[in-house]
Structure formats: structure tokens, C-alpha cells
Design a protein around this motif. Structure first.
Motif, PDB file in Angstrom:
ATOM      1  N   MET A 182      -2.667  55.054  -9.083  1.00  9.50           N
ATOM      2  CA  MET A 182      -3.024  56.311  -8.407  1.00  9.50           C
ATOM      3  C   MET A 182      -4.212  56.972  -9.095  1.00  9.50           C
ATOM      4  O   MET A 182      -5.067  57.571  -8.435  1.00  9.50           O
ATOM      5  N   ALA A 183      -4.263  56.862 -10.413  1.00 10.72           N
ATOM      6  CA  ALA A 183      -5.377  57.456 -11.169  1.00 10.72           C
ATOM      7  C   ALA A 183      -6.697  56.765 -10.846  1.00 10.72           C
ATOM      8  O   ALA A 183      -7.763  57.395 -10.869  1.00 10.72           O
ATOM      9  N   GLU A 184      -6.648  55.473 -10.524  1.00  8.07           N
ATOM     10  CA  GLU A 184      -7.863  54.717 -10.207  1.00  8.07           C
ATOM     11  C   GLU A 184      -8.247  54.811  -8.736  1.00  8.07           C
ATOM     12  O   GLU A 184      -9.407  54.610  -8.379  1.00  8.07           O
ATOM     13  N   TYR A 185      -7.280  55.101  -7.877  1.00  5.94           N
ATOM     14  CA  TYR A 185      -7.540  55.178  -6.431  1.00  5.94           C
ATOM     15  C   TYR A 185      -7.031  56.519  -5.888  1.00  5.94           C
ATOM     16  O   TYR A 185      -6.161  56.553  -5.017  1.00  5.94           O
ATOM     17  N   PRO A 186      -7.573  57.628  -6.393  1.00  2.00           N
ATOM     18  CA  PRO A 186      -7.046  58.955  -6.005  1.00  2.00           C
ATOM     19  C   PRO A 186      -7.227  59.285  -4.529  1.00  2.00           C
ATOM     20  O   PRO A 186      -6.452  60.083  -3.986  1.00  2.00           O
ATOM     21  N   ASN A 187      -8.225  58.697  -3.878  1.00  2.00           N
ATOM     22  CA  ASN A 187      -8.447  58.989  -2.459  1.00  2.00           C
ATOM     23  C   ASN A 187      -7.631  58.099  -1.535  1.00  2.00           C
ATOM     24  O   ASN A 187      -7.605  58.315  -0.326  1.00  2.00           O
ATOM     25  N   LEU A 188      -6.982  57.115  -2.109  1.00  5.11           N
ATOM     26  CA  LEU A 188      -6.152  56.202  -1.320  1.00  5.11           C
ATOM     27  C   LEU A 188      -4.674  56.409  -1.638  1.00  5.11           C
ATOM     28  O   LEU A 188      -3.858  56.640  -0.735  1.00  5.11           O
ATOM     29  N   LEU A 189      -4.341  56.321  -2.915  1.00  9.92           N
ATOM     30  CA  LEU A 189      -2.952  56.473  -3.350  1.00  9.92           C
ATOM     31  C   LEU A 189      -2.718  57.925  -3.756  1.00  9.92           C
ATOM     32  O   LEU A 189      -2.941  58.309  -4.898  1.00  9.92           O
ATOM     33  N   THR A 190      -2.285  58.723  -2.811  1.00 11.58           N
ATOM     34  CA  THR A 190      -2.070  60.147  -3.063  1.00 11.58           C
ATOM     35  C   THR A 190      -0.604  60.398  -3.441  1.00 11.58           C
ATOM     36  O   THR A 190       0.224  59.486  -3.456  1.00 11.58           O
ATOM     37  N   GLU A 191      -0.295  61.652  -3.706  1.00  9.86           N
ATOM     38  CA  GLU A 191       1.069  62.032  -4.086  1.00  9.86           C
ATOM     39  C   GLU A 191       2.076  61.714  -2.984  1.00  9.86           C
ATOM     40  O   GLU A 191       3.286  61.648  -3.240  1.00  9.86           O
ATOM     41  N   GLU A 192       1.588  61.513  -1.772  1.00  7.93           N
ATOM     42  CA  GLU A 192       2.507  61.209  -0.659  1.00  7.93           C
ATOM     43  C   GLU A 192       3.315  59.949  -0.902  1.00  7.93           C
ATOM     44  O   GLU A 192       4.439  59.820  -0.421  1.00  7.93           O
ATOM     45  N   ILE A 193       2.758  58.997  -1.649  1.00  8.63           N
ATOM     46  CA  ILE A 193       3.477  57.739  -1.851  1.00  8.63           C
ATOM     47  C   ILE A 193       4.659  57.896  -2.800  1.00  8.63           C
ATOM     48  O   ILE A 193       5.526  57.016  -2.873  1.00  8.63           O
ATOM     49  N   LEU A 194       4.708  59.035  -3.524  1.00  6.28           N
ATOM     50  CA  LEU A 194       5.814  59.286  -4.447  1.00  6.28           C
ATOM     51  C   LEU A 194       6.812  60.299  -3.887  1.00  6.28           C
ATOM     52  O   LEU A 194       7.689  60.784  -4.610  1.00  6.28           O
ATOM     53  N   ALA A 195       6.679  60.603  -2.589  1.00  2.00           N
ATOM     54  CA  ALA A 195       7.618  61.537  -1.967  1.00  2.00           C
ATOM     55  C   ALA A 195       9.045  61.006  -2.083  1.00  2.00           C
ATOM     56  O   ALA A 195       9.278  59.793  -2.155  1.00  2.00           O
ATOM     57  N   GLU A 196       9.993  61.913  -2.089  1.00  4.17           N
ATOM     58  CA  GLU A 196      11.389  61.575  -2.363  1.00  4.17           C
ATOM     59  C   GLU A 196      11.940  60.478  -1.458  1.00  4.17           C
ATOM     60  O   GLU A 196      12.667  59.584  -1.911  1.00  4.17           O
ATOM     61  N   ASN A 197      11.620  60.520  -0.177  1.00  7.56           N
ATOM     62  CA  ASN A 197      12.217  59.585   0.780  1.00  7.56           C
ATOM     63  C   ASN A 197      11.446  58.272   0.947  1.00  7.56           C
ATOM     64  O   ASN A 197      11.874  57.396   1.700  1.00  7.56           O
ATOM     65  N   VAL A 198      10.295  58.148   0.275  1.00  3.37           N
ATOM     66  CA  VAL A 198       9.518  56.919   0.386  1.00  3.37           C
ATOM     67  C   VAL A 198      10.241  55.803  -0.361  1.00  3.37           C
ATOM     68  O   VAL A 198      10.574  55.940  -1.543  1.00  3.37           O
ATOM     69  N   LYS A 199      10.494  54.709   0.335  1.00  4.84           N
ATOM     70  CA  LYS A 199      11.296  53.625  -0.239  1.00  4.84           C
ATOM     71  C   LYS A 199      10.541  52.889  -1.341  1.00  4.84           C
ATOM     72  O   LYS A 199      11.045  52.727  -2.457  1.00  4.84           O
ATOM     73  N   TYR A 200       9.328  52.421  -1.030  1.00  9.79           N
ATOM     74  CA  TYR A 200       8.511  51.696  -2.012  1.00  9.79           C
ATOM     75  C   TYR A 200       7.095  52.273  -1.961  1.00  9.79           C
ATOM     76  O   TYR A 200       6.441  52.218  -0.911  1.00  9.79           O
TER      77      TYR A 200
END
Length: 377
Positions: A182-200
Motif C-alpha cells: 500500500m505504501a508503494e501503490y497509494p493510488n491503487l491500494l487504498t484503505e478500502e482494501i483493509l475495510a472490516e468486511n473485505v475478505k482478502y
């Protein structure tokens, strides 16, 4: 008024007319001179532009035999390739190269490390980039098909890098590893991927493509970054459309994954997209079977009624709107369908055993097609 006074007045009027005529001649001369200057300037600009473009299309140094190592990363856009070539002195102007590529409708450039010369012509450069005439020998390739889920992709990667699929899958879901990406791809891998209900977190983010590797034993991190580079490159091509529709990469890849999982080779994905958007707009749940299977973590050809009862935010029969995240990776055609759905009144679709997809506007119409094409065996 006396006769002499009348004559004097006429003389004054005549002198004023002569003066105005003289002024008009001066104005006309000025206008003519300005027009000539503007015309000359326009010709100079056009001529200068022509000569500049013509020069930019020629080799940087026709007499040079010196080879340069030029690396084209996987996932590079035409703009990125043009900038790399200009920085390395292989072409004169990146913008002219980009427009030349578009004018010639060239595509299919391959990543790798090339030996290029400043004396190469534009067609020679393009031919080299398209045929993949690279310096290093190809070690192996990893092919990630469309519609694959992260667990399946982990198996494909593991086989190529000689690691157990379960170890690869575990690493792909390791929080520290994901946060480093996420640190290397901040415009692609946002905080949304770590949301509580996200499976993977990385589900849907490893783009379907064939990836060449020139190193025998790349690390898992190197492999994943190559794939994320490609995803980022593809997403960047649609940033304008995404901003207009207020799409984040996560939302776009989520919708595209649903389209990808429901599509067949015979269907126009934009029509499937239209059904999903029409349902969201009317408040109807999406009710798409692949989300139920994803919630269950199973791969099977048919969803039973009892399967629809699973209590998961990924179950679009129970929960309206999009799933918390992608349920698989999606190709360009599904991404474009997510951004540019067809304009229809369809609210239902039905995939037949022959691969055709039948669309309906009403539930009655949908049920009729269902009774005709779907058996209850």
C-alpha cells in the motif's frame, strides 16, 4: 445665409470628407499590414511545426553505432515508454513519439531490457518493442487468466516460484506485507482494501495477463509488484472516466469482478453491467450467484436455494449494493463495461447451457425464459 457663407460651409464639408477618406486609406493600410503579418506568422508557425515534427521523427544520431541498455517495465503505458526512450536519447521528443504510435495504431509493446541505438528509425524502434527483442533470455512466464480468485492465483504463482500455494496465499494476506505494498501503490491500494468486511485485501488487484520473467528465482514480492504495476497501468488509462463517475479503483474493480464472473464469451459485458446498475438504482439486490459461491469459498457449477441463505456481506441475495470488494480479477473488457454500461431497461439476465445470456425487463418475462432454458434436474 449668404451665398459666400454657403460656399464656405461646403468647402469645410469637402475638406472633412477628404480628411476622412485619407484616414480610411491609412486604416486600410494598417489592416492590410496586420493581416499580412498574421498570415506570415501563421505560415511560419505551421511550417515550423511541420519541420519540427519531421525532424523529431528522424533518428537522434544517424551515424551512431553505440548501443544503450533501455529497460521497459511491465505495464508501461505508451506515455511511459515514450518518456523512457527520450530520457535515454533513443528518440527526440516523447510527445511526437506518442502521437506517431497513435496515428499508426501501434500496440502490443513488450516489457524487457533492450539494446537500442540513437541511429534507429521510428519503425525500427517500434518493431523491436513489439517483437520483444530483449537482451536477456526469458526464464519463465506466469499466465494469470481472467476471472481467477486470489487463492487460485496463489497456486499459479506457487508452481512457478517453487513455493507451496498455501504459503503464497498466506503471504498475500499478511497484513504487514499488504501494508508495505500500500505504501508503494497509494493510488491503487487504498484503505478500502483493509475495510472490516473485505475478505482478502489483494483480491481482484492482480491483473490477468502473461508476465515474462528474466530472472530464475524472483521473490514473491517481485512477482506481485510486477502484477500490481500492470494493474496500476491499466487503471491509470481510465482515471478521467473514473473521476467523472466518482469511482475509486476499489469500486471499479469490484463492479468489474462481478461482471467478469457473470459474463460468457457470447455476451456483451456492457449489458450485464446495465442490469447491475439498473438494480442498484431501483434498490433491488444484485442477486448474482458468483457472490454466493465466493462467500462460501466454494467452486461449483450450480447454486442451490439453501446456498442463498449464507449470512455474508458478499451474499448479494441478502445484502443490496456491491460486495465489500472484488470477488475475482477482471480483464479490460469488464473494466470498460463497468465504466460504460449499455443503456437498457433490463433488470434480469439468464445464462443458458449454450453460453448465451438472455435479458429481461420483468420478472414474469425472466421466469418464462427460465422455465424454457433451465432444467430442475
Amino acid at each position: 445665409m449668404s451665398t459666400e457663407e454657403k460656399k464656405g460651409k461646403k468647402e469645410v464639408i469637402r475638406e472633412k470628407m477628404i480628411e476622412r477618406q485619407s484616414e480610411a486609406k491609412v486604416v486600410r493600410k494598417i489592416v492590410l499590414i496586420v493581416a499580412i503579418i498574421l498570415l506570415i506568422s501563421a505560415v511560419a508557425v505551421i511550417g515550423g511545426g511541420y519541420f519540427y515534427i519531421n525532424s523529431a521523427l528522424k533518428p537522434v544520431d544517424p551515424e551512431s553505432d553505440r548501443q544503450k541498455k533501455v529497460e521497459i517495465p511491465i505495464g508501461s503505458s505508451v506515455t511511459g515508454i515514450a518518456n523512457i526512450l527520450e530520457e535515454n536519447g533513443i528518440i527526440k521528443d516523447a510527445r511526437v513519439f506518442k502521437y506517431y504510435v497513435k496515428f499508426k495504431n501501434e500496440a502490443g509493446f513488450m516489457a524487457g531490457e533492450y539494446k537500442l541505438k540513437p541511429s534507429m528509425t521510428m519503425p525500427e524502434i517500434l518493431d523491436s518493442l513489439k517483437t520483444g527483442k530483449v537482451m536477456e533470455e526469458l526464464a519463465f512466464k506466469i499466465t494469470i487468466p481472467e476471472g481467477k480468485q486470489l487463492e487460485q492465483i496463489a497456486g499459479i504463482i506457487g508452481e512457478k516460484v517453487d513455493q507451496k500455494p498455501e504459503d503464497v496465499f498466506k503471504k498475500l494476506n499478511d497484513k504487514a506485507f499488504v501494508e508495505s505494498l500500500m505504501a508503494e501503490y497509494p493510488n491503487l491500494l487504498t484503505e478500502e482494501i483493509l475495510a472490516e468486511n473485505v475478505k482478502y485485501p489483494l483480491e481482484g488487484y492482480l491483473f490477468p495477463a502473461t508476465y515474462p520473467f528474466y530472472k530464475e528465482d524472483p521473490t514473491l514480492e517481485e512477482v506481485v509488484k510486477v502484477m500490481l504495476d500492470k494493474t496500476q497501468s491499466v487503471i491509470n488509462e481510465y482515471r478521467g472516466d473514473m473521476e467523472q463517475q466518482e469511482f475509486t479503483p476499489h469500486k471499479l474493480l469490484t463492479m468489474a469482478s462481478l461482471i467478469e464472473e457473470e459474463a460468457t464469451e457470447k455476451v456483451d459485458r456492457d449489458q450485464i453491467a446495465s442490469v447491475f446498475y439498473n438494480r442498484i438504482e431501483t434498490g433491488m439486490p444484485l442477486q448474482t450467484d458468483p457472490t454466493v459461491l465466493y462467500a462460501q469459498g466454494e467452486h461449483k457449477s450450480r447454486v442451490l436455494y439453501k446456498d442463498l441463505e449464507i449470512d455474508s456481506p458478499y451474499n448479494t441475495y441478502k445484502y443490496p449494493g456491491l460486495t465489500p470488494g472484488p470477488i475475482a480479477n477482471a480483464g479490460v473488457s469488464s473494466i470498460e463495461a463497468a465504466l460504460l454500461p449499455a443503456k437498457t431497461d433490463y433488470l434480469y439476465f439468464l445464462a443458458t447451457s449454450t453460453g448465451d445470456v438472455l435479458f429481461s425487463k420483468t420478472l414474469d418475462e425472466h421466469n418464462q425464459k427460465k422455465s424454457q432454458h433451465i432444467t430442475n434436474n
